[in-house]
Scaffold this active site. Structure first.
Site, PDB file in Angstrom:
ATOM      1  N   ASP A 127       2.323   2.065  13.285  1.00  0.00           N
ATOM      2  CA  ASP A 127       3.193   1.353  14.225  1.00  0.00           C
ATOM      3  C   ASP A 127       4.467   2.129  14.511  1.00  0.00           C
ATOM      4  O   ASP A 127       5.557   1.576  14.587  1.00  0.00           O
ATOM      5  CB  ASP A 127       3.514  -0.062  13.711  1.00  0.00           C
ATOM      6  CG  ASP A 127       2.271  -0.940  13.670  1.00  0.00           C
ATOM      7  OD1 ASP A 127       1.283  -0.612  14.342  1.00  0.00           O
ATOM      8  OD2 ASP A 127       2.293  -1.963  12.954  1.00  0.00           O
ATOM      9  N   ASP A 227       0.110  -6.810   7.800  1.00  0.00           N
ATOM     10  CA  ASP A 227      -0.819  -6.927   8.918  1.00  0.00           C
ATOM     11  C   ASP A 227      -2.209  -7.119   8.322  1.00  0.00           C
ATOM     12  O   ASP A 227      -2.659  -6.304   7.507  1.00  0.00           O
ATOM     13  CB  ASP A 227      -0.756  -5.645   9.752  1.00  0.00           C
ATOM     14  CG  ASP A 227      -1.544  -5.723  11.042  1.00  0.00           C
ATOM     15  OD1 ASP A 227      -2.621  -6.356  11.043  1.00  0.00           O
ATOM     16  OD2 ASP A 227      -1.113  -5.119  12.042  1.00  0.00           O
TER      17      ASP A 227
END
Length: 300
Positions: A127, A227
């Site tokens: 990310d 996540d």
């Protein structure tokens, strides 16, 4: 860990292009989260969901290779303010997603209250993209970069400060799919990464001991951003960007148990649960189970 806890849902699906992840907070609640936490003697207040602006056909044009920039920024501003308020009340923020772009707001609200916030990024991805490097323009692939001060000002300057976190205070666990610019940035900044290669080779106990020891020495608070695609798709099928070869159910529970024992967390978020892609709410139930281990559930 702070026993007064505030739950905040973020029904965000604007940071990517697969519908359904906005129902993640509801799915996690439906899987028995409140009962699980209350059984562990937490004083839990569910604050409901942060309002998320909807994109329509007239305002979905990408700005600087950033899909839904205005809506994502506005929603994260609201989340940041809400999280900051709860920390000022001496409450532990537990944030539910929603796609991972919501971490931009949670980190902004959290880091404002610490000199050296530590971050455990439990994820298949880094990310660490920006509008300049992202092949898709999906902001859910950018929140860690944004928190480092890299990216569009509408995202990096939420709550009017940047960066939110220092590279030496970040530990990524479970990475197995990184774009070339992300790899270059990791090397440039010296961010600690335990990819699946390291987890397989060294074992989860070693990885977590190293991560905990490192963050204990240099931080005054630690945020967990988990996540669900960090786990293998066989364990967590209800995610938008599954990557084979991920962390196992048992490895993940062990990681949460070790964090619980270390007692270093000051905030947490569980993101990317997509019930439309799930199998009988399996992924949301897994998230709740991991919360149980993280917040002190024991067999004896």
């Amino acid at each position: 860990m702070q026993k007064n806890m505030s739950v905040i849902g973020v029904p965000m699906d604007l940071g990517q292009n697969r519908r359904g992840v906005d129902m993640g907070p509801s799915a996690i609640r439906y899987a028995g989260m409140m009962e699980r936490l209350e059984d562990l003697h937490y004083n839990v207040e569910d604050l409901g969901d942060v309002p998320v602006s909807r994109a329509d056909s007239q305002n979905t044009v990408q700005e600087g290779n950033l899909r839904n920039l205005k809506q994502v920024a506005d929603s994260n501003q609201k989340l940041a303010e809400m999280v900051d308020q709860e920390i000022h009340k001496d409450r532990f923020p537990l944030v539910l997603g929603g796609d991972h772009s919501m971490a931009i707001g949670s980190m902004a609200g959290i880091a404002k209250n610490y000199e050296n916030l530590g971050v455990i990024w439990y994820d298949a991805h880094g990310d660490l993209n920006s509008g300049d490097t992202s092949p898709s323009g999906n902001i859910h692939g950018m929140p860690l970069a944004v928190s480092l001060g890299i990216g569009h000002e509408k995202l990096t300057r939420i709550l009017n400060y940047a960066p939110k976190v220092k590279p030496e205070n970040i530990v990524i666990i479970g990475a197995r799919l990184l774009d070339p610019p992300e790899k270059a940035l990791l090397q440039e900044l010296g961010i600690t990464v335990y990819s699946m290669h390291e987890v397989d080779r060294l074992g989860m106990p070693y990885v977590m001991n190293e991560a905990i020891s490192s963050l204990k020495q240099r931080t005054d608070g630690v945020h967990l951003s988990l996540d669900l695609d960090g786990l293998d798709p066989a364990e967590a099928p209800g995610v938008g960007t599954p990557v084979l070869g991920g962390l196992s159910y048992r490895e993940s529970h062990l990681a949460m148990e070790m964090l619980s024992e270390a007692d270093i967390l000051t905030s947490a978020e569980f993101v990317e649960v997509n019930p439309i892609l799930d199998d009988q709410n399996k992924t949301a139930s897994l998230a709740v189970g991991l919360m149980g281990s993280l917040f002190g559930e024991k067999l004896k």
